[in-house]
Scaffold this motif. Structure first.
Motif, PDB file in Angstrom:
ATOM      1  N   ALA A  65       0.849  -1.182   0.000  1.00 43.11           N
ATOM      2  CA  ALA A  65       0.000   0.000   0.000  1.00 43.11           C
ATOM      3  C   ALA A  65       0.886   1.234   0.000  1.00 43.11           C
ATOM      4  N   LYS A  66       0.520   2.204  -0.810  1.00 38.09           N
ATOM      5  CA  LYS A  66       1.213   3.488  -0.788  1.00 38.09           C
ATOM      6  C   LYS A  66       0.223   4.577  -1.162  1.00 38.09           C
ATOM      7  N   ALA A  67       0.494   5.780  -0.692  1.00 36.83           N
ATOM      8  CA  ALA A  67      -0.458   6.868  -0.909  1.00 36.83           C
ATOM      9  C   ALA A  67       0.206   8.206  -0.664  1.00 36.83           C
ATOM     10  N   LEU A  68      -0.389   9.253  -1.222  1.00 33.07           N
ATOM     11  CA  LEU A  68      -0.124  10.630  -0.835  1.00 33.07           C
ATOM     12  C   LEU A  68      -1.402  11.163  -0.209  1.00 33.07           C
ATOM     13  N   MET A  69      -1.316  11.643   1.030  1.00 32.39           N
ATOM     14  CA  MET A  69      -2.499  12.054   1.785  1.00 32.39           C
ATOM     15  C   MET A  69      -2.338  13.486   2.286  1.00 32.39           C
ATOM     16  N   ASN A  70      -3.424  14.265   2.218  1.00 32.38           N
ATOM     17  CA  ASN A  70      -3.435  15.658   2.666  1.00 32.38           C
ATOM     18  C   ASN A  70      -4.094  15.792   4.037  1.00 32.38           C
ATOM     19  N   LEU A  71      -3.553  16.709   4.866  1.00 35.06           N
ATOM     20  CA  LEU A  71      -4.140  17.037   6.161  1.00 35.06           C
ATOM     21  C   LEU A  71      -4.640  18.483   6.161  1.00 35.06           C
ATOM     22  N   PRO A  72      -5.529  18.835   7.076  1.00 36.96           N
ATOM     23  CA  PRO A  72      -6.132  20.177   7.058  1.00 36.96           C
ATOM     24  C   PRO A  72      -5.125  21.307   7.214  1.00 36.96           C
ATOM     25  N   ASP A  73      -4.014  21.079   7.905  1.00 35.25           N
ATOM     26  CA  ASP A  73      -3.056  22.154   8.155  1.00 35.25           C
ATOM     27  C   ASP A  73      -2.129  22.426   6.970  1.00 35.25           C
ATOM     28  N   GLY A  74      -2.364  21.738   5.842  1.00 30.62           N
ATOM     29  CA  GLY A  74      -1.558  21.986   4.658  1.00 30.62           C
ATOM     30  C   GLY A  74      -0.424  21.007   4.458  1.00 30.62           C
ATOM     31  N   ARG A  75      -0.179  20.164   5.437  1.00 28.69           N
ATOM     32  CA  ARG A  75       0.854  19.146   5.270  1.00 28.69           C
ATOM     33  C   ARG A  75       0.325  17.995   4.415  1.00 28.69           C
ATOM     34  N   ALA A  76       1.259  17.289   3.786  1.00 29.77           N
ATOM     35  CA  ALA A  76       0.930  16.082   3.045  1.00 29.77           C
ATOM     36  C   ALA A  76       1.952  15.016   3.402  1.00 29.77           C
TER      37      ALA A  76
ATOM     38  N   ASP B  31     -16.676  19.998   2.916  1.00 28.03           N
ATOM     39  CA  ASP B  31     -16.293  21.404   2.799  1.00 28.03           C
ATOM     40  C   ASP B  31     -16.524  22.148   4.110  1.00 28.03           C
ATOM     41  N   ALA B  32     -17.668  21.892   4.747  1.00 21.42           N
ATOM     42  CA  ALA B  32     -17.991  22.601   5.983  1.00 21.42           C
ATOM     43  C   ALA B  32     -17.023  22.250   7.105  1.00 21.42           C
ATOM     44  N   LEU B  33     -16.731  20.964   7.267  1.00 20.11           N
ATOM     45  CA  LEU B  33     -15.806  20.555   8.328  1.00 20.11           C
ATOM     46  C   LEU B  33     -14.383  21.021   8.038  1.00 20.11           C
ATOM     47  N   LEU B  34     -14.005  21.006   6.772  1.00 15.40           N
ATOM     48  CA  LEU B  34     -12.662  21.473   6.423  1.00 15.40           C
ATOM     49  C   LEU B  34     -12.514  22.945   6.738  1.00 15.40           C
ATOM     50  N   GLU B  35     -13.499  23.755   6.373  1.00 15.00           N
ATOM     51  CA  GLU B  35     -13.426  25.187   6.655  1.00 15.00           C
ATOM     52  C   GLU B  35     -13.416  25.446   8.151  1.00 15.00           C
ATOM     53  N   LEU B  36     -14.189  24.697   8.901  1.00 16.74           N
ATOM     54  CA  LEU B  36     -14.208  24.863  10.353  1.00 16.74           C
ATOM     55  C   LEU B  36     -12.832  24.598  10.944  1.00 16.74           C
ATOM     56  N   GLU B  37     -12.195  23.510  10.514  1.00 16.34           N
ATOM     57  CA  GLU B  37     -10.874  23.159  11.027  1.00 16.34           C
ATOM     58  C   GLU B  37      -9.819  24.161  10.570  1.00 16.34           C
ATOM     59  N   GLN B  38      -9.882  24.566   9.304  1.00 18.35           N
ATOM     60  CA  GLN B  38      -8.869  25.494   8.807  1.00 18.35           C
ATOM     61  C   GLN B  38      -9.047  26.896   9.381  1.00 18.35           C
ATOM     62  N   ALA B  39     -10.266  27.284   9.646  1.00 19.97           N
ATOM     63  CA  ALA B  39     -10.493  28.592  10.283  1.00 19.97           C
ATOM     64  C   ALA B  39      -9.846  28.623  11.663  1.00 19.97           C
ATOM     65  N   ARG B  40      -9.946  27.527  12.388  1.00 22.55           N
ATOM     66  CA  ARG B  40      -9.292  27.442  13.704  1.00 22.55           C
ATOM     67  C   ARG B  40      -7.774  27.527  13.560  1.00 22.55           C
TER      68      ARG B  40
ATOM     69  N   GLN C 206      -5.122  30.491  14.913  1.00 21.25           N
ATOM     70  CA  GLN C 206      -3.936  30.222  15.729  1.00 21.25           C
ATOM     71  C   GLN C 206      -2.681  30.844  15.136  1.00 21.25           C
ATOM     72  N   GLU C 207      -2.633  30.909  13.781  1.00 18.94           N
ATOM     73  CA  GLU C 207      -1.447  31.449  13.118  1.00 18.94           C
ATOM     74  C   GLU C 207      -1.463  32.965  13.046  1.00 18.94           C
ATOM     75  N   ALA C 208      -2.635  33.594  13.251  1.00 16.70           N
ATOM     76  CA  ALA C 208      -2.732  35.046  13.119  1.00 16.70           C
ATOM     77  C   ALA C 208      -1.872  35.733  14.179  1.00 16.70           C
ATOM     78  N   PRO C 209      -1.068  36.737  13.798  1.00 19.20           N
ATOM     79  CA  PRO C 209      -0.231  37.428  14.790  1.00 19.20           C
ATOM     80  C   PRO C 209      -1.078  38.185  15.783  1.00 19.20           C
ATOM     81  N   SER C 210      -0.668  38.140  17.014  1.00 13.07           N
ATOM     82  CA  SER C 210      -1.396  38.892  18.050  1.00 13.07           C
ATOM     83  C   SER C 210      -0.801  40.294  18.143  1.00 13.07           C
TER      84      SER C 210
END
Length: 263
Positions: free
Chosen positions: A173-184, A240-249, A253-257
């Motif tokens: 088995a082999k694959a390329l997989m994407n995660l919500p934070d932009g990593r693969a 799409d809805a769950l992805l946007e919810l996770e990526q918005a969070r 977190q990445e936004a500068p304070s």
């Protein structure tokens, strides 16, 4: 001096890993081509759909895609190391270039490639043997996951189930997989090895929508259950809805304070 080497062998024997090591140790430009292979009776080849090339180009920026017709017509750079991967179940009857599968020659000629050397896993001592298996029967399952993003916990659970027989007797088995934070991740497993590889790609995407790069799953084994895999994928891939919810969070977190202005 330029060199063209063709590497053949059965699924999971280590062709791509060996090629990666050669590219990384070569002081000069490199190129890669993966041929489709030819099915023997009862043994289905799996089309990797570009997984190997995407992984190698991520690890080795500047790697030439030798399947590109424009590359075939362009002048080759000096000291080019051209590496050709050919899935092949059985060792050739003859050693060296005499053992090259003649069916591959027209495609190589069309791309202006002529191997100087042919090495086969399980035959040539220059190559490792520990993952060279003999297959009596083999099925293949391929799933294009372009644009798909995994729930991280679900990905771990699915992969564990996959390689431990929940969807059939998996050999490879082999694959390329994407995660919500932009990593693969390049996910890699072979029945002869202990544990799976989860290797991060150097290239990452911003957590803003669905990624555009390649994502794909390839499985080889016996008594595979594609319907069960499809059901699990539907549960593990983010809407799409769950992805946007996770990526918005994540974006929050990445936004500068900004400190409050002094009174």
């Amino acid at each position: 001096m330029s060199q063209t080497v063709l590497i053949s062998g059965p699924p999971g024997c280590g062709k791509t890993t060996w090629i990666l090591n050669r590219i990384q140790s070569h002081r000069g430009p490199s190129g890669f081509l993966r041929l489709v292979g030819y099915p023997d009776e009862g043994l289905l080849q799996a089309r990797d759909g570009g997984i190997d090339l995407a992984w190698l180009q991520d690890q080795c920026p500047g790697l030439l895609d030798l399947a590109d017709p424009d590359q075939a017509l362009a002048p080759r750079p000096a000291n080019l190391l051209a590496l050709i991967e050919l899935p092949q179940f059985q060792p050739p009857a003859d050693s060296g270039l005499a053992g090259l599968d003649r069916r591959a020659i027209p495609q190589l000629e069309a791309l202006h490639l002529s191997p100087d050397e042919h090495l086969h896993f399980g035959r040539d001592d220059l190559l490792p043997r520990q993952d060279t298996l003999d297959f009596s029967s083999l099925q293949a399952l391929e799933r294009n996951l372009a644009g798909s993003v995994w729930d991280p916990a679900s990905l771990s659970s699915f992969w564990f189930e996959l390689v431990n027989g929940a969807y059939g007797d998996v050999y490879r088995a082999k694959a390329l997989m994407n995660l919500p934070d932009g990593r693969a991740f390049f996910c890699n497993w072979m029945v002869s090895r202990e544990g799976s590889q989860f290797l991060p790609l150097q290239t990452t995407a911003s957590p803003d929508g669905r990624p555009q790069h390649l994502s794909r799953l390839v499985v080889q084994g016996k008594d595979l259950d594609p319907a069960a895999i499809e059901v699990t994928l539907a549960d593990c891939l983010l809407s799409d809805a769950l992805l946007e919810l996770e990526q918005a969070r994540l974006r929050q977190q990445e936004a500068p304070s900004h400190p409050s202005p002094a009174a």
